[in-house]
Scaffold this active site. Structure first.
Site, mmCIF file in Angstrom:
data_model
loop_
_atom_site.group_PDB
_atom_site.id
_atom_site.type_symbol
_atom_site.label_atom_id
_atom_site.label_comp_id
_atom_site.label_asym_id
_atom_site.label_seq_id
_atom_site.Cartn_x
_atom_site.Cartn_y
_atom_site.Cartn_z
ATOM 1 C CG HIS A 8 -1.946 -1.073 1.247
ATOM 2 N ND1 HIS A 8 -2.905 -1.278 0.273
ATOM 3 C CD2 HIS A 8 -2.164 -2.048 2.183
ATOM 4 C CE1 HIS A 8 -3.666 -2.305 0.608
ATOM 5 N NE2 HIS A 8 -3.238 -2.798 1.753
HETATM 6 C C1 BDR Z 1 -3.966 1.585 4.317
HETATM 7 O O1 BDR Z 1 -4.508 1.360 5.624
HETATM 8 C C2 BDR Z 1 -3.470 1.104 6.534
HETATM 9 O O2 BDR Z 1 -3.755 -0.045 7.266
HETATM 10 C C3 BDR Z 1 -2.209 0.938 5.740
HETATM 11 O O3 BDR Z 1 -1.081 1.431 6.423
HETATM 12 C C4 BDR Z 1 -2.484 1.728 4.490
HETATM 13 O O4 BDR Z 1 -2.158 3.076 4.672
HETATM 14 C C5 BDR Z 1 -4.409 0.468 3.399
HETATM 15 O O5 BDR Z 1 -5.801 0.403 3.317
#
Ligand code: BDR
Ligand code: CA
Length: 331
Positions: free
Chosen positions: A251
């Site tokens: 992500h």
């Molecule tokens: C996002 O949500 C968080 O859990 C992760 O760090 C990322 O920024 C993904 O949906």
């Protein structure tokens, strides 16, 4: 292509395992100068996020990067408990121990830090925001000219084609503070959205982080390897195609990749709004340019967002690998 001047970045983050991965990509990349780390609640409480940011910087030999503590809760809705099962109770996969470090928080809150930096360096600072967007929303309230003072904003969050990851339509960062997100998407920033549409296409194997740790023989990359293994257990338990690789979604690191290498992404540009309540709370909706929607809320005054919808996954993985294997620790 190497820019003449590195991107001067404030990294707004809730570390978090993929946040840690993204921080180390940013520190390692020659075209990025991290000028501050602003923290928010999200994957952990904001106090833990700030502790983790300080720790990750210190063990990587970058104690002089300022770190601030920011918002502790959503602007309007009631906050939720952090997802310990995804990032660990400490946000870094439950580290067995931490070495002593001595860097300390900058006394300003995160929103004030963003405003101060933007005023001091008008048109130069990019904010890469990979958590709930309350710090940026508060910074906008402090300085309404912020969209003109910042160079760019890159957000990891949202989804327009892909289902959500915390509800059928909502991605976690937007879900955690939909009111803040809608303020940010409608403020007029030069804004790029890196959402699940692209981050779900890039699966990073744990063995890559084992290789990076083996290569550097350094506490920072050992810490990242430990955290990624915990995170990968969660994702591999959830998605059979991720389990096959024994890996995780990267992500947040994709937000930095979109900054350094925008040519690896395809995008659609249009107005984005966020559903702030109801069953679709946290959904990011893209108004496509070729369709005239009659509903209110999509007026002509709204700014456009560049929404990443396609990604060259293998090229991103190669770039992340090359960057984290390069000589960046203790130099
Ligand atoms: C996002 O949500 C968080 O859990 C992760 O760090 C990322 O920024 C993904 O949906
Ligand atoms: Ca994050």
């Amino acid at each position: 292509m190497t820019p003449a001047v590195p991107h001067r970045v404030i990294y707004d983050t809730d570390p978090g395992v993929d946040d840690a991965m993204a921080l180390y990509y940013a520190l390692a990349h020659p075209d990025i100068d991290v000028v501050g780390v602003t923290t928010t609640f999200g994957n952990v409480t904001v106090a833990q996020a700030a502790r983790n940011a300080l720790y990750l910087l210190a063990i990587a030999g970058r104690s002089r990067v300022p770190v601030t503590q920011g918002v502790a809760a959503p602007l309007v809705k009631v906050g939720e408990a952090p997802p310990d099962h995804i990032h660990g109770a400490d946000g870094l996969g439950n580290l067995p121990q931490r070495v002593a470090t001595d860097n300390r928080l900058d006394a300003r809150n995160s929103a004030q830090f963003i405003v101060d930096m933007a005023r001091r360096h008008p048109g130069e600072i990019t904010v890469v925001a990979v958590g709930p967007l309350g710090n940026l929303a508060l910074a906008l309230a402090l300085e309404p000219a912020l969209p003109r003072l910042l160079r760019k904003v890159v957000v990891m969050g949202g989804a327009v084609l892909e289902p959500g990851n915390v509800s059928p339509v909502a991605e976690a960062n937007i879900w955690n503070d939909p009111h803040a997100a809608d303020l940010v998407f409608t403020a007029g920033f030069d804004l790029t959205m890196v959402g699940l549409d692209v981050t779900h296409q890039v699966i990073l194997p744990v063995r890559l982080f084992a290789q990076i740790a083996q290569h550097h023989q350094h506490l920072a990359t050992d810490t990242l390897h430990h955290a990624v293994a915990f995170y990968a257990n969660f994702y591999s338990g959830l998605y059979p195609h991720v389990a096959q690789i024994y890996g995780c979604f990267g992500h947040d690191v994709l937000a930095f990749v979109a900054l350094t290498n925008p040519e690896l992404f395809g995008s659609e540009t249009g107005r984005v709004r966020v559903a702030v309540d109801g069953l679709a709370q946290g959904q990011t909706m893209l108004r496509r340019k070729d369709i005239a929607y009659p509903q209110s809320g999509w007026g002509p005054g709204l700014p456009d967002t560049r929404v990443c919808t396609q990604v060259q996954a293998q090229a991103c993985k190669d770039l992340i690998e090359r960057t984290l294997l390069s000589r960046w620790l203790d130099v």
